[in-house]
Design a protein around this motif. Structure first.
Motif: not given
Length: 198
Positions: A32-59
């Motif tokens: 992340p750039r110095p001006e990028t907040t940790r809050e921004y990163t955490n929101k993105e990672l939370l979304y990926f955590k939700k995606l990780s519960r899916r069965n991506t082998s169906k893609y």
């Protein structure tokens, strides 16, 4: 701690710098750039955590660059993602923006078909983006002459009531709005948009 050097640098966006993973050619590390907040990163990672519960082998194919955790580097804490490479050469795949503005290697008909596939995958599997720019989409060239469009940044959404996560009707509406907002209803519109923003 991983050491990132100049030779590992790939590129940068408004939010992060991107480097090849020094120990795995199929991964990249985003700092992340110095001006990028940790809050921004955490929101993105939370979304990926939700995606990780899916069965991506169906893609049909992995249509977004997946998250693989965080790592300490000499440049600070970084996030590890898939690095998209062409099957034909092993080189890092170029962006859709590159093929729309700087190369005629891929015919528009093939790009349009790949873009339609991406849209249908996003609707079917309810995966959304905040920032569907052409520079955030890679064109992976495969040995069978097919082209796969893979989202490499901007995954997630900010909906307070995420009906699109549950119902096909709302997911289609949301994806269609996103494509219209970012001028992807036609390749001609996208080229005009890219030339306008410089």
């Amino acid at each position: 701690m991983l050491q990132l050097e100049k030779k590992h640098y790939i590129g940068e966006g408004e939010i992060r710098f991107c480097y090849e993973h020094p120990e795995n050619l199929n991964l990249c590390i985003k700092i992340p750039r110095p001006e990028t907040t940790r809050e921004y990163t955490n929101k993105e990672l939370l979304y990926f955590k939700k995606l990780s519960r899916r069965n991506t082998s169906k893609y049909q194919y992995p249509f977004y660059s997946d998250f693989h955790g965080e790592v300490d580097t000499n440049l600070g804490l970084g996030q590890v993602f898939d690095l998209v490479r062409d099957e034909t050469t092993g080189d890092i795949s170029k962006t859709l923006e590159y093929y729309l503005l700087k190369s005629n290697e891929i015919a528009d008909e093939r790009l349009k078909s790949a873009l339609d596939d991406l849209r249908q995958h996003m609707i079917k599997y309810k995966v959304f983006t905040r920032d569907l720019r052409a520079r955030n989409i890679c064109c992976k060239l495969n040995k069978d002459d097919s082209v796969e469009l893979i989202i490499i940044d901007g995954i997630g959404h900010r909906d307070f009531f995420p009906f699109a996560d549950r119902f096909h009707y709302f997911s289609k509406k949301k994806v269609d709005r996103t494509f219209t907002k970012w001028h992807f209803d036609s390749l001609e519109d996208q080229r005009k948009f890219l030339k306008k923003i410089g």
